[in-house]
Design a protein around this motif. Structure first.
Motif, mmCIF file in Angstrom:
data_model
loop_
_atom_site.group_PDB
_atom_site.id
_atom_site.type_symbol
_atom_site.label_atom_id
_atom_site.label_comp_id
_atom_site.label_asym_id
_atom_site.label_seq_id
_atom_site.Cartn_x
_atom_site.Cartn_y
_atom_site.Cartn_z
ATOM 1 N N ALA A 163 0.841 -1.199 0.000
ATOM 2 C CA ALA A 163 0.000 0.000 0.000
ATOM 3 C C ALA A 163 0.868 1.237 0.000
ATOM 4 O O ALA A 163 2.087 1.168 0.151
ATOM 5 C CB ALA A 163 -0.915 0.000 1.237
ATOM 6 N N ALA A 164 0.194 2.390 -0.165
ATOM 7 C CA ALA A 164 0.856 3.682 -0.027
ATOM 8 C C ALA A 164 0.728 4.121 1.426
ATOM 9 O O ALA A 164 -0.355 4.051 2.012
ATOM 10 C CB ALA A 164 0.229 4.706 -0.955
ATOM 11 N N VAL A 165 1.833 4.568 2.013
ATOM 12 C CA VAL A 165 1.875 4.881 3.437
ATOM 13 C C VAL A 165 2.574 6.226 3.627
ATOM 14 O O VAL A 165 3.576 6.509 2.966
ATOM 15 C CB VAL A 165 2.627 3.792 4.237
ATOM 16 C CG1 VAL A 165 2.635 4.126 5.722
ATOM 17 C CG2 VAL A 165 1.990 2.433 4.006
ATOM 18 N N GLU A 166 2.046 7.069 4.522
ATOM 19 C CA GLU A 166 2.690 8.328 4.870
ATOM 20 C C GLU A 166 3.602 8.124 6.070
ATOM 21 O O GLU A 166 3.224 7.462 7.042
ATOM 22 C CB GLU A 166 1.631 9.397 5.173
ATOM 23 C CG GLU A 166 0.816 9.802 3.957
ATOM 24 C CD GLU A 166 -0.196 10.889 4.274
ATOM 25 O OE1 GLU A 166 -0.609 10.974 5.446
ATOM 26 O OE2 GLU A 166 -0.564 11.654 3.363
ATOM 27 N N LEU A 167 4.810 8.679 6.013
ATOM 28 C CA LEU A 167 5.796 8.487 7.066
ATOM 29 C C LEU A 167 5.975 9.763 7.874
ATOM 30 O O LEU A 167 6.300 10.820 7.318
ATOM 31 C CB LEU A 167 7.148 8.084 6.473
ATOM 32 C CG LEU A 167 7.201 6.763 5.696
ATOM 33 C CD1 LEU A 167 8.623 6.493 5.234
ATOM 34 C CD2 LEU A 167 6.686 5.612 6.536
ATOM 35 N N PRO A 168 5.773 9.712 9.202
ATOM 36 C CA PRO A 168 6.037 10.872 10.054
ATOM 37 C C PRO A 168 7.481 10.869 10.540
ATOM 38 O O PRO A 168 8.086 9.808 10.725
ATOM 39 C CB PRO A 168 5.059 10.672 11.216
ATOM 40 C CG PRO A 168 4.914 9.175 11.310
ATOM 41 C CD PRO A 168 5.077 8.630 9.912
ATOM 42 N N GLU B 184 -8.883 5.812 -2.435
ATOM 43 C CA GLU B 184 -8.041 6.955 -2.095
ATOM 44 C C GLU B 184 -6.569 6.567 -1.982
ATOM 45 O O GLU B 184 -5.721 7.441 -1.822
ATOM 46 C CB GLU B 184 -8.511 7.559 -0.766
ATOM 47 C CG GLU B 184 -9.901 8.180 -0.826
ATOM 48 C CD GLU B 184 -10.392 8.613 0.540
ATOM 49 O OE1 GLU B 184 -9.643 8.407 1.530
ATOM 50 O OE2 GLU B 184 -11.510 9.147 0.635
ATOM 51 N N GLY B 185 -6.278 5.269 -2.050
ATOM 52 C CA GLY B 185 -4.897 4.820 -1.929
ATOM 53 C C GLY B 185 -4.382 4.881 -0.510
ATOM 54 O O GLY B 185 -3.168 4.953 -0.294
#
Length: 492
Positions: free
Chosen positions: A53-58, A395-396
């Motif tokens: 999947a697409a993942v946001e990294l903090p 929405e990915g």
């Protein structure tokens, strides 16, 4: 505290994490920050795409972005530093620590290390500094300083080969290359591991790049400059009408240039993972597929009634919802189908829970998130979960956790107007149901031929876990519920 320790504490490095289960790499899709931007602990700095999947990294630090080690579109190994942050920018200038090598580069360095007594060469960095120092020669007046000569043995190690027994024959002089590139050009180009990785991902040969870094080292900017398309000069104006040139294909080919009409796209991310999983499943689990055509007129009427039901207000009600419920009811009647095969222990694992996967087509490829404990959910709860699952996938934003632990799956090929198919199992699952298009067809109903809403179901199952009798009973029960949906009450 030493200066190097202070720098290491000041410049914090953030490595590519394993955001899934055992993932080895991820592609950087987008950076949300640039060098010089202020960041805070927990701020999302980039979006990456894993095999799932697409993942946001903090980022886990407060400070100012010092450097982005990779550009967008680059695939980075897990554990590699992707961004560094200056956590004390007000302390004045300082030298950040050298970036860590990727695990595979570090292992390669160890393999190429020289025996004791010889000077080891760090791959991509040139020769390591010797512990023995030589006194610098005094410059003579009027004579420009000359660099220290490079020995044949050292040059050979830079080139990755042993020193020649005899000096080579003289060759014609070549034009000098800026910043010491000529010395690197005859051997292995000098570049740090992240730069080598970037060049490899972009398909750039380091030997073709003129370095601009100190000591003839190729920088990331050099690689990006080499990857950028060269500007095409405008054609000179020619008076009069332009000549017409006709391309003539060789006899019998029928085309001018086939390669010019082809596109090549790297296989990576979700598509790569899907391909690997499907190949592994198709050649590991013995598949059996059975089909049944069923009159779903009553189910389609129930869908319309549920859309008007106050208890279903605001929920997405469609035929897929009732197919999912029919599948869960049939599994409850035949719980032994809900199992997995443990090859290592040679055991069958029977599961008292159903994680229902729903195949979803996204721009990045096919993904199969699943509804946890779907078998114990009410119809409104199932509708809510199904709606959220589809919306998140489009929405990915589907998380890797949502795509693990599935037990059975539904693929709705009917939305594409397809009647049926032979679906391939998701690895580790026991069954997958294909729901075909619902169409008006002539059907014998109560002794007369009438136009009825008809669909075809296809059930693929792992024949190690489910034999023909059990698979047939499961598929027949799904069809029976869809033909007479009141069985949702009597069987559920």
């Amino acid at each position: 505290m030493t200066a190097s320790t202070a720098n290491a504490q000041r410049f914090r490095e953030f490595k590519m994490p394993d955001v899934g289960e055992g993932l080895t790499e991820a592609e950087i899709l987008k950076w949300y920050v640039q060098p010089g931007d202020t960041v805070t602990d927990g701020q999302v700095v980039c979006e990456v795409e894993t095999a799932k999947a697409a993942v946001e990294l903090p980022i886990p630090y407060d400070g100012v972005v010092h450097e982005l080690n990779f550009g967008e579109g680059v695939t980075v190994d897990v554990g590699t530093v992707i961004i560094s942050v200056d956590t004390d920018p007000g302390a004045g200038p300082a030298t950040p620590p050298a970036p860590e090598q990727a695990p595979q580069e570090a292992a390669k360095d160890e393999e190429e290390a020289e025996p004791q007594g010889r000077q080891a060469v760090l791959v991509g960095y040139g020769a390591a500094p010797s512990s023995t120092k030589r006194r610098a020669r005094k410059p003579q007046p009027g004579v420009p300083a000359q660099p220290e000569p490079v020995s044949a043995a050292l040059q050979a190690e830079l080139n990755g080969r042993t020193a020649p027994a005899a000096p080579p024959a003289p060759v014609a002089p070549v034009a000098p290359v800026a910043n010491g590139a000529a010395a690197a050009a005859v051997g292995r180009p000098l570049a740090k591991p992240p730069v080598r990785k970037l060049a490899k991902d972009l398909g750039i040969d380091l030997a073709t790049i003129a370095p601009t870094g100190p000591g003839g080292i190729i920088t990331r900017e050099d690689v990006h400059a080499a990857a950028a398309p060269a500007a095409v000069p405008a054609p000179a104006e020619v008076p009069g009408p332009a000549p017409v040139v006709e391309a003539v294909a060789p006899a019998g080919t029928g085309v001018v240039d086939a390669a010019a009409r082809e596109r090549r796209v790297p296989v990576k991310g979700v598509r790569k993972a899907t391909a690997q999983a499907m190949v592994a499943s198709a050649f590991t689990a013995p598949h059996v597929t059975e089909f049944i055509t069923v009159d779903v007129t009553r189910t389609m009427k129930l869908v319309q009634e549920l859309k008007q039901d106050p208890d279903m207000a605001g929920l997405r009600v469609n035929p897929l919802l009732l197919v999912a419920k029919a599948f869960l009811v049939a599994i409850r009647r035949h719980p032994e189908v809900n199992a997995s095969w443990d090859e290592a222990r040679q055991e069958i694992v029977y599961k008292d829970y159903v994680n229902l996967g729903i195949a979803a087509a996204t721009p990045r490829g096919l993904i199969v998130p699943n509804i946890k404990d779907a078998g114990v959910k009410t119809l409104p709860e199932l509708a809510e979960e199904l709606g959220d699952l589809v919306a998140t996938a489009r929405e990915g934003k589907t998380s890797p956790a949502a795509m693990t632990g599935g037990t059975v799956t539904i693929t709705n090929v009917g939305v594409f107007g397809v009647d049926t198919g032979t679906p391939i199992l998701n690895p580790g699952e026991s069954a997958i149901l294909a729901f075909g298009a619902v169409k008006l067809q002539p059907w014998v109903h109560k002794g007369k031929v009438k136009a009825r809403q008809v669909t075809t179901l296809a059930l693929s199952f792992d024949h190690r876990l489910i034999d023909g009798e059990l698979g047939s009973k499961l598929l027949a029960d799904i069809a029976a519920v869809l033909e007479r949906p009141k069985r949702l009450i009597t069987w559920g």
